[in-house]
Design a protein around this motif. Structure first.
Motif, PDB file in Angstrom:
ATOM      1  N   ILE A  40       1.839  68.733 -18.135  1.00  0.00           N
ATOM      2  CA  ILE A  40       3.120  68.879 -18.838  1.00  0.00           C
ATOM      3  C   ILE A  40       3.043  68.440 -20.304  1.00  0.00           C
ATOM      4  CG2 ILE A  40       5.510  68.109 -18.935  1.00  0.00           C
ATOM      5  CD1 ILE A  40       5.469  67.858 -15.884  1.00  0.00           C
ATOM      6  N   ALA A  43       1.370  70.534 -26.247  1.00  0.00           N
ATOM      7  CA  ALA A  43       1.865  71.092 -27.501  1.00  0.00           C
ATOM      8  C   ALA A  43       3.387  71.127 -27.555  1.00  0.00           C
ATOM      9  CB  ALA A  43       1.316  72.494 -27.684  1.00  0.00           C
ATOM     10  N   GLY A  44       4.008  71.273 -26.414  1.00  0.00           N
ATOM     11  CA  GLY A  44       5.469  71.324 -26.390  1.00  0.00           C
ATOM     12  C   GLY A  44       6.039  70.080 -27.030  1.00  0.00           C
ATOM     13  N   LEU A  45       5.498  68.943 -26.662  1.00  0.00           N
ATOM     14  CA  LEU A  45       6.015  67.690 -27.207  1.00  0.00           C
ATOM     15  C   LEU A  45       5.519  67.470 -28.635  1.00  0.00           C
ATOM     16  CD1 LEU A  45       7.681  65.197 -26.558  1.00  0.00           C
ATOM     17  CD2 LEU A  45       5.576  64.048 -25.932  1.00  0.00           C
ATOM     18  N   VAL A 123      -1.414  76.459 -26.591  1.00  0.00           N
ATOM     19  CA  VAL A 123      -1.903  75.087 -26.735  1.00  0.00           C
ATOM     20  C   VAL A 123      -3.221  75.087 -27.524  1.00  0.00           C
ATOM     21  CG1 VAL A 123      -2.455  72.944 -25.526  1.00  0.00           C
ATOM     22  CG2 VAL A 123      -0.708  74.435 -24.609  1.00  0.00           C
ATOM     23  N   PHE A 259       9.178  74.847 -23.420  1.00  0.00           N
ATOM     24  CA  PHE A 259       7.716  74.909 -23.289  1.00  0.00           C
ATOM     25  C   PHE A 259       7.129  73.548 -22.904  1.00  0.00           C
ATOM     26  CE2 PHE A 259       3.403  74.805 -24.922  1.00  0.00           C
ATOM     27  CZ  PHE A 259       2.906  76.030 -24.518  1.00  0.00           C
ATOM     28  N   ILE A 262       6.817  72.988 -19.170  1.00  0.00           N
ATOM     29  CA  ILE A 262       6.004  73.877 -18.341  1.00  0.00           C
ATOM     30  C   ILE A 262       4.811  73.101 -17.815  1.00  0.00           C
ATOM     31  CG2 ILE A 262       4.547  75.939 -18.391  1.00  0.00           C
ATOM     32  CD1 ILE A 262       6.403  77.022 -20.562  1.00  0.00           C
ATOM     33  N   MET A 356      -4.059  75.198 -17.367  1.00  0.00           N
ATOM     34  CA  MET A 356      -3.443  76.529 -17.495  1.00  0.00           C
ATOM     35  C   MET A 356      -4.452  77.618 -17.116  1.00  0.00           C
ATOM     36  SD  MET A 356      -0.343  76.685 -18.981  1.00  0.00           S
ATOM     37  CE  MET A 356       0.786  75.357 -19.118  1.00  0.00           C
TER      38      MET A 356
HETATM   39  N1  ALA Z   1       3.929  71.725 -21.215  1.00  0.00           N
HETATM   40  C1  ALA Z   1       2.684  72.076 -21.778  1.00  0.00           C
HETATM   41  C2  ALA Z   1       2.615  71.715 -23.191  1.00  0.00           C
HETATM   42  O1  ALA Z   1       3.590  71.268 -23.727  1.00  0.00           O
HETATM   43  C3  ALA Z   1       2.407  73.507 -21.602  1.00  0.00           C
HETATM   44  O2  ALA Z   1       1.578  71.860 -23.808  1.00  0.00           O
END
Ligand code: ALA
Length: 512
Positions: A40, A43-45, A123, A259, A262, A356
């Motif tokens: 989790i 890159a989203g964060l 990512v 994202f 995910i 992934m």
């Molecule tokens: N949740 C994953 C990310 O933020 C996909 O990179």
């Protein structure tokens, strides 16, 4: 054969038991939570929080996280019900095959390619940004950006991307690793998770004292905010759309930061390796979601308090590698932390990409076993016993995206694919409760059918909150998927043959 022919549940469970012979049940609840967090936080964060603040939500990105988390929680509860009931790799694709039939399963499988394959691409693009930051921007803009990206710097020099070479390199390395067979033990994953979570907590704790309350006022982007242009006058952020300012911007931001969540569903692809899936799948899925939600809200609060959200619009300021930027610009005395964070983030991204790519190869593997995609996707390497052909095909596909498509486009498509799967999984729980109320359900989604209905509604709302360009590309992708289904998959489906051999398969299931 009907387009909506369903794979009998007993056949699916038999498949799960069959492959159990090959897979060891080694993962406990703690490992599963760690696996979830490992997939989790990425890159989203570390990238998209700033993007959401700069493009749509301002400091209200914390609210965006809450909206996205609520949508995920509803879908997560539905995933937990399925994963405990049908503990098989293949996740949403497998669940829908048995509840909504082959066509819908195919559509989900096709959408999941967007989730996992494009998720890996996104990512890897973020990995490239942080690598460049670590090297002090030494990688030329041209060789670390897609041809669709350009900007004019403060000295008036215009830069256009050619290809994102570092993203391609990390994908190649991880593909080679996957083909060799990753013995990524639960322990190694646990170490990466501890480092990642440690960095997030360190940033929150140290950054808290550098929060400037003025950066949080106003909390949402005001209506009428002027567009931001670069040196050449090109618009790089426009706030006029309904989902680009105010409360609408919070929803737009939710679609962007979605994202970041995910990956919790990737826990469900490990269902065949869980020691006690009935109890531990719900804990793994929901536990990782809860931990990450708390961290994300705090993180968004600190990031937009330390730096101003407007910094995250400017390519020369904090648009890329935003956390490292905020630390080095505003947290005096913590330059070392910016470097340490960057290294930890690079390691963390690598594990997300790996999970992934692995998740995608498992979905391909299952779809290939069902005959819906060519056999090559299910072929194992003679020595390493990994689906090496699938890995190479995946590398070419993901590599093309990583090298030539901007990160936000790939990221938004990833979100679309995932949200779409969430909508169908939420609906699937409802359908199966109505059609087969008596199956043993070790975990039952509470407040049924409200949770299923809200899962469908909120995830659909987030799909609508996505950029219109993203939606067009996503629908084009889904249309291509339908063509492939009718030209190839429908005729090669093994379910068709199964039903021919056992015309009363569904009767058999009822009597069982
Ligand atoms: N949740 C994953 C990310 O933020 C996909 O990179």
């Amino acid at each position: 054969m009907s387009l909506f022919a369903k794979k009998p549940l007993h056949q699916l469970l038999a498949q799960a038991e069959d492959s159990e012979k090959g897979l060891k049940r080694t993962l406990g609840a703690g490992n599963l939570v760690a696996l979830g967090i490992g997939a989790i936080i990425g890159a989203g964060l570390f990238v998209r929080t700033a993007a959401a603040a700069g493009q749509a939500a301002g400091p209200g990105v914390t609210l965006s996280f809450i909206v996205a988390a609520v949508g995920c929680a509803f879908a997560g509860l539905c995933y937990a019900e399925f994963a405990a009931m049908i503990p098989i790799a293949g996740s949403a694709y497998a669940y829908s095959y048995t509840t909504m039939g082959e066509l819908i399963a195919w559509i989900i499988g096709w959408a999941l390619i967007m989730e996992y394959a494009l998720g890996a691409a996104t990512v890897s693009i973020a990995w490239s940004e942080y690598l460049n930051k670590l090297f002090g921007g030494a990688i030329p803009y041209e060789w670390s950006h897609s041809p669709f990206e350009s900007f004019t710097d403060s000295s008036g020099v215009h830069h256009s991307g050619i290809m994102n070479a570092p993203a391609l390199v990390i994908l190649l390395l991880l593909t080679l690793l996957l083909i060799r067979g990753t013995q990524e033990s639960a322990m190694v994953n646990m170490i990466i998770v501890i480092i990642k979570v440690g960095i997030v907590i360190l940033f929150i704790a140290l950054g808290w004292q550098f929060i400037n309350p003025a950066n949080h006022t106003p909390y949402l982007i005001p209506e009428g905010t002027a567009p931001v242009v670069d040196q050449a006058g090109k618009v790089i952020a426009d706030y006029s759309g309904w989902n680009k300012h105010g409360l609408g911007g919070v929803l737009g931001g939710a679609a962007i930061v979605f994202f970041a969540f995910i990956g919790f569903d990737a826990v469900s692809t490990a269902a065949q390796e869980a020691k006690n899936p009935k109890r531990d799948m719900p804990i793994g899925i929901l536990g990782s979601l809860v931990v990450c939600t708390i961290l994300y809200i705090l993180f968004g609060h600190v990031l937009t308090g330390v730096a101003n959200w407007k910094d995250f619009v400017d390519p020369e300021k904090g648009r890329e590698a935003s956390v490292a930027y905020a630390i080095s610009q505003y947290m005096t005395g913590y330059g070392w932390l910016a470097q340490a964070v960057t290294v930890a983030i690079l390691a963390g991204f690598s594990s997300v990409i790996l999970v992934m790519l692995m998740g995608q190869s498992r979905i391909f593997y299952t779809m290939s076993n069902d005959g819906l995609i060519p056999k090559a996707f299910g072929e194992l390497h003679p020595k390493y016993k990994t689906p090496y052909k699938a890995n190479w095909i995946l590398f070419i596909f993901v590599g093309l995206f990583a090298a030539f498509v901007p990160g936000h486009v790939a990221g938004d498509l990833t979100s679309f694919g995932t949200l779409f799967a969430f909508v169908l999984v939420s609906a699937g729980v409802w359908i199966l409760r109505v059609k087969q109320p008596d199956i043993e359900r070790p975990f039952r989604t509470p407040i049924y059918p409200v949770v299923s209905a809200l899962g469908v509604l909120i995830c659909t709302a987030m799909i609508i909150g996505l950029d219109s360009q993203t939606l067009k590309v996503a629908f084009a992708w889904m249309a291509v998927g339908l063509v492939v289904y009718f030209v190839y998959s429908r005729h090669h489906s093994k379910l068709k043959n199964f039903n021919e051999i056992l015309p009363h398969a569904s009767d058999f299931e009822q009597k069982k």
